[in-house]
Design a protein around this motif. Structure first.
Motif, mmCIF file in Angstrom:
data_model
loop_
_atom_site.group_PDB
_atom_site.id
_atom_site.type_symbol
_atom_site.label_atom_id
_atom_site.label_comp_id
_atom_site.label_asym_id
_atom_site.label_seq_id
_atom_site.Cartn_x
_atom_site.Cartn_y
_atom_site.Cartn_z
ATOM 1 N N LYS A 150 0.851 -1.184 0.000
ATOM 2 C CA LYS A 150 0.000 0.000 0.000
ATOM 3 C C LYS A 150 0.890 1.238 0.000
ATOM 4 O O LYS A 150 2.127 1.131 0.103
ATOM 5 N N LEU A 151 0.274 2.400 -0.115
ATOM 6 C CA LEU A 151 1.017 3.652 -0.032
ATOM 7 C C LEU A 151 1.394 3.877 1.427
ATOM 8 O O LEU A 151 0.530 4.145 2.266
ATOM 9 N N CYS A 152 2.681 3.759 1.726
ATOM 10 C CA CYS A 152 3.104 3.840 3.123
ATOM 11 C C CYS A 152 4.527 4.363 3.220
ATOM 12 O O CYS A 152 5.290 4.332 2.258
ATOM 13 N N ASP A 153 4.846 4.857 4.419
ATOM 14 C CA ASP A 153 6.183 5.301 4.784
ATOM 15 C C ASP A 153 6.604 6.561 4.012
ATOM 16 O O ASP A 153 5.968 6.954 3.035
ATOM 17 N N TYR A 154 7.681 7.185 4.444
ATOM 18 C CA TYR A 154 8.100 8.472 3.914
ATOM 19 C C TYR A 154 9.556 8.421 3.443
ATOM 20 O O TYR A 154 10.355 7.622 3.946
ATOM 21 N N ARG A 155 9.872 9.292 2.510
ATOM 22 C CA ARG A 155 11.250 9.465 2.023
ATOM 23 C C ARG A 155 11.545 10.948 1.906
ATOM 24 O O ARG A 155 10.724 11.721 1.391
ATOM 25 N N CYS A 156 12.734 11.356 2.387
ATOM 26 C CA CYS A 156 13.177 12.741 2.202
ATOM 27 C C CYS A 156 13.815 12.858 0.825
ATOM 28 O O CYS A 156 14.730 12.097 0.492
ATOM 29 N N ILE A 157 13.358 13.814 0.032
ATOM 30 C CA ILE A 157 13.834 13.916 -1.342
ATOM 31 C C ILE A 157 15.216 14.548 -1.445
ATOM 32 O O ILE A 157 15.771 14.644 -2.545
ATOM 33 N N TRP A 158 15.807 14.963 -0.315
ATOM 34 C CA TRP A 158 17.152 15.513 -0.325
ATOM 35 C C TRP A 158 18.178 14.511 0.207
ATOM 36 O O TRP A 158 19.139 14.193 -0.471
ATOM 37 N N CYS A 159 17.961 14.013 1.409
ATOM 38 C CA CYS A 159 18.941 13.089 1.992
ATOM 39 C C CYS A 159 18.643 11.634 1.666
ATOM 40 O O CYS A 159 19.453 10.745 1.963
ATOM 41 N N GLN A 160 17.459 11.353 1.078
ATOM 42 C CA GLN A 160 17.021 10.009 0.675
ATOM 43 C C GLN A 160 16.796 9.079 1.869
ATOM 44 O O GLN A 160 16.637 7.866 1.687
ATOM 45 N N ASN A 161 16.769 9.599 3.087
ATOM 46 C CA ASN A 161 16.435 8.784 4.251
ATOM 47 C C ASN A 161 14.960 8.407 4.212
ATOM 48 O O ASN A 161 14.124 9.194 3.729
ATOM 49 N N THR A 162 14.629 7.231 4.748
ATOM 50 C CA THR A 162 13.245 6.772 4.794
ATOM 51 C C THR A 162 12.837 6.527 6.243
ATOM 52 O O THR A 162 13.692 6.269 7.106
ATOM 53 N N VAL A 163 11.519 6.582 6.501
ATOM 54 C CA VAL A 163 11.008 6.415 7.864
ATOM 55 C C VAL A 163 9.599 5.836 7.796
ATOM 56 O O VAL A 163 8.833 6.125 6.869
ATOM 57 N N HIS A 164 9.269 4.972 8.754
ATOM 58 C CA HIS A 164 7.936 4.382 8.828
ATOM 59 C C HIS A 164 6.888 5.429 9.184
ATOM 60 O O HIS A 164 7.201 6.461 9.804
ATOM 61 N N ASP A 165 5.648 5.138 8.820
ATOM 62 C CA ASP A 165 4.544 6.017 9.212
ATOM 63 C C ASP A 165 4.487 6.177 10.721
ATOM 64 O O ASP A 165 4.340 7.291 11.248
ATOM 65 N N GLU A 166 4.588 5.047 11.434
ATOM 66 C CA GLU A 166 4.465 5.110 12.887
ATOM 67 C C GLU A 166 5.684 5.723 13.567
ATOM 68 O O GLU A 166 5.613 6.138 14.722
#
Length: 519
Positions: A150-166
């Motif tokens: 599903k559409l989930c979690d986040y990504r920073c478009i500069w540092c490319q780090n990702t993080v869970h929704d929770e």
């Protein structure tokens, strides 16, 4: 029989009516599919015009795609999609029906901040949700992201780090972004804002501003030949825009240049350790890591001046800048024929294998026709002012780099003859001759050596008569009587990657070491 009664014939118009129905149904069966096809084509054209209008006005770098390469979800409706559009700057992916909403709702990468109130080191994260890269991990809990369908979690478009929704918290949303692994290659938006303000204030202290980003900050500039190789340059630029600042340009410093080989020759790339060809097998993130690990070197650059004879000598001499090689003869003829046909039908030359096959065809043709024969009778050659007597050659090649013809070390050659390695930073040119297209082919498969003419700081070639094919770094043309003068111009700062070596590199290095031991 005479006693039997025949049925009375019906009215004459019934047969006509039956035929009319048949014709009507036939027309309907033919015209209906045509009408449906026309209507669908019209609707498709309207949708394309609508998308193009959005693309033209948008700040996003929208690109159409018929099939996403991984499971993809629309950033607006969160539905699974197979085709749609994506932004090659921030990475947003959207269904066609949600394109207009996404364009208004989501902000793309800021090339330059609207004001300079933020410090250079106070850039916040810019998060977008969903479609995180495969095998990415949460920066908070270190567990895998994007694993749910599903559409989930986040990504920073500069540092490319990702993080869970929770794991996304208010403190994390406002956390400072350090631009990640490639921070030393990225031009921060706030830097360009400061540059713009300094120009308005008529200040020129750019060095002080750059020092705030650290001594290891060396911003990268990406240039691509979109027609080279398999026409994948535009796609690669999009991938680099996602990892870097889309603008990536700075005019104060002379940049160090790395080469990503997309075409068929790629001799400069091979010389500098970047390989013979790139077909997408290495992620662009790894390409950037290789750039950071590369060493800075100098590359000689040469001025090639063409002075026409006769009436045309009243014109200003033509000048070219040479980085790789100059040649007159069969290899220039093959390049000229290839270039002429690619200009007529560029879409047919989108494969490395096909391009090499076309070169092979023209080389075979020249073996039979020998358009460049008796070159030694048509030209005079001078090395550092001294006239050189030439054998019965068909071509002359002037080299600045070690590789020629798609991976052949021309000057060193093969066999028992020992020749010093050709260098690209010693201010010397290597001059060799070939006896024809078949001889060129033998050299490329290591069955023969060229005719080594010599080394020089200045090369002058006088074409006395007729038209001959010439080329500088793969750019060919047909040339009439003229004088060609090649002199040293300047140095270019290049990046040499020593992470991988070809067999030729290893053998050449070992040969050089053996020579040193003998001395």
């Amino acid at each position: 029989m005479e006693g039997e009664k025949r049925p009375a014939p019906g009215p004459p118009y019934e047969g006509v009516l039956a035929d009319g129905h048949l014709i009507l149904w036939t027309l309907c069966s033919v015209l209906l599919p045509v009408f449906v096809t026309f209507w669908c084509s019209l609707q498709r054209s309207r949708r394309q015009l609508h998308r193009r209008d959005i693309f033209r006005k948008s700040k996003h770098g929208w690109q159409d795609t018929d099939l996403f390469s991984q499971p993809t979800y629309c950033c607006v409706c969160a539905q699974h999609i197979l085709q749609g559009a994506f932004c090659d700057c921030c990475g947003l992916r959207v269904d066609e029906g949600c394109l207009k909403k996404a364009d208004k709702r989501f902000q793309c990468k800021e090339i330059m901040l609207k004001n300079d109130s933020r410090a250079l080191d106070a850039m916040p994260h810019h998060w977008i949700r969903g479609n995180v890269p495969l095998c990415s991990y949460c920066m908070v809990c270190k567990q895998q992201c994007g694993s749910q369908p599903k559409l989930c979690d986040y990504r920073c478009i500069w540092c490319q780090n990702t993080v869970h929704d929770e794991c996304m918290k208010n403190s994390l949303k406002n956390e400072k972004c350090d631009f990640g692994e490639f921070r030393n290659l990225i031009i921060p938006p706030s830097y360009l804002t400061s540059i713009n303000q300094m120009r308005k204030d008529k200040k020129t202290d750019y060095e002080m501003l750059a020092s705030k980003l650290g001594k290891h900050w060396t911003p990268l500039i990406i240039l691509a030949n979109s027609r080279s190789g398999t026409n994948m340059g535009e796609g690669l630029l999009g991938e680099f825009r996602i990892l870097l600042n889309p603008v990536q340009g700075q005019e104060k410093y002379i940049p160090q240049v790395a080469v990503l080989p997309l075409g068929t020759g790629n001799d400069l790339s091979n010389t500098l350790g970047w390989g013979t060809g790139y077909a997408g097998e290495i992620p662009v993130a790894q390409v950037l890591r290789n750039v950071m690990d590369a060493d800075g070197i100098k590359l000689d650059r040469w001025k090639v001046q063409i002075t026409n004879k006769g009436y045309y000598n009243l014109r200003k001499p033509k000048e070219f800048t040479m980085n790789n090689y100059f040649s007159v003869g069969p290899d220039a003829l093959m390049a000229l024929n290839f270039h002429a046909h690619r200009e007529k039908a560029p879409s047919l030359f989108s494969s490395r294998i096909l391009n090499k096959a076309v070169y092979l065809f023209y080389g075979t043709k020249d073996c039979l026709v020998q358009e460049c024969k008796d070159l030694n009778k048509k030209v005079e050659l001078e090395l550092d002012g001294e006239r050189v007597e030439l054998p019965n050659l068909e071509g002359i090649i002037v080299l600045n780099i070690g590789y020629w013809g798609g991976g052949c070390r021309l000057w060193e050659g093969m066999g028992d003859e020992t020749y010093p390695l050709a260098r690209h930073d010693d201010g010397l040119l290597e001059v060799v001759g070939v006896y024809g297209s078949f001889h060129c082919a033998q050299i490329q498969v290591k069955l023969a050596n060229p005719f080594r003419i010599g080394q020089a700081h200045t090369v002058r070639l006088i074409l006395k008569c007729s038209m001959m094919p010439m080329q500088v770094d793969g750019e060919p043309w047909a040339q009439g009587p003229c004088t060609v003068t090649i002199t040293h111009k300047t140095h270019a700062l290049m990046l040499y990657f020593s992470g991988e070596q070809t067999d030729d590199d290893v053998s050449s290095t070992s040969d050089q070491e053996d020579i040193k031991e003998m001395e």
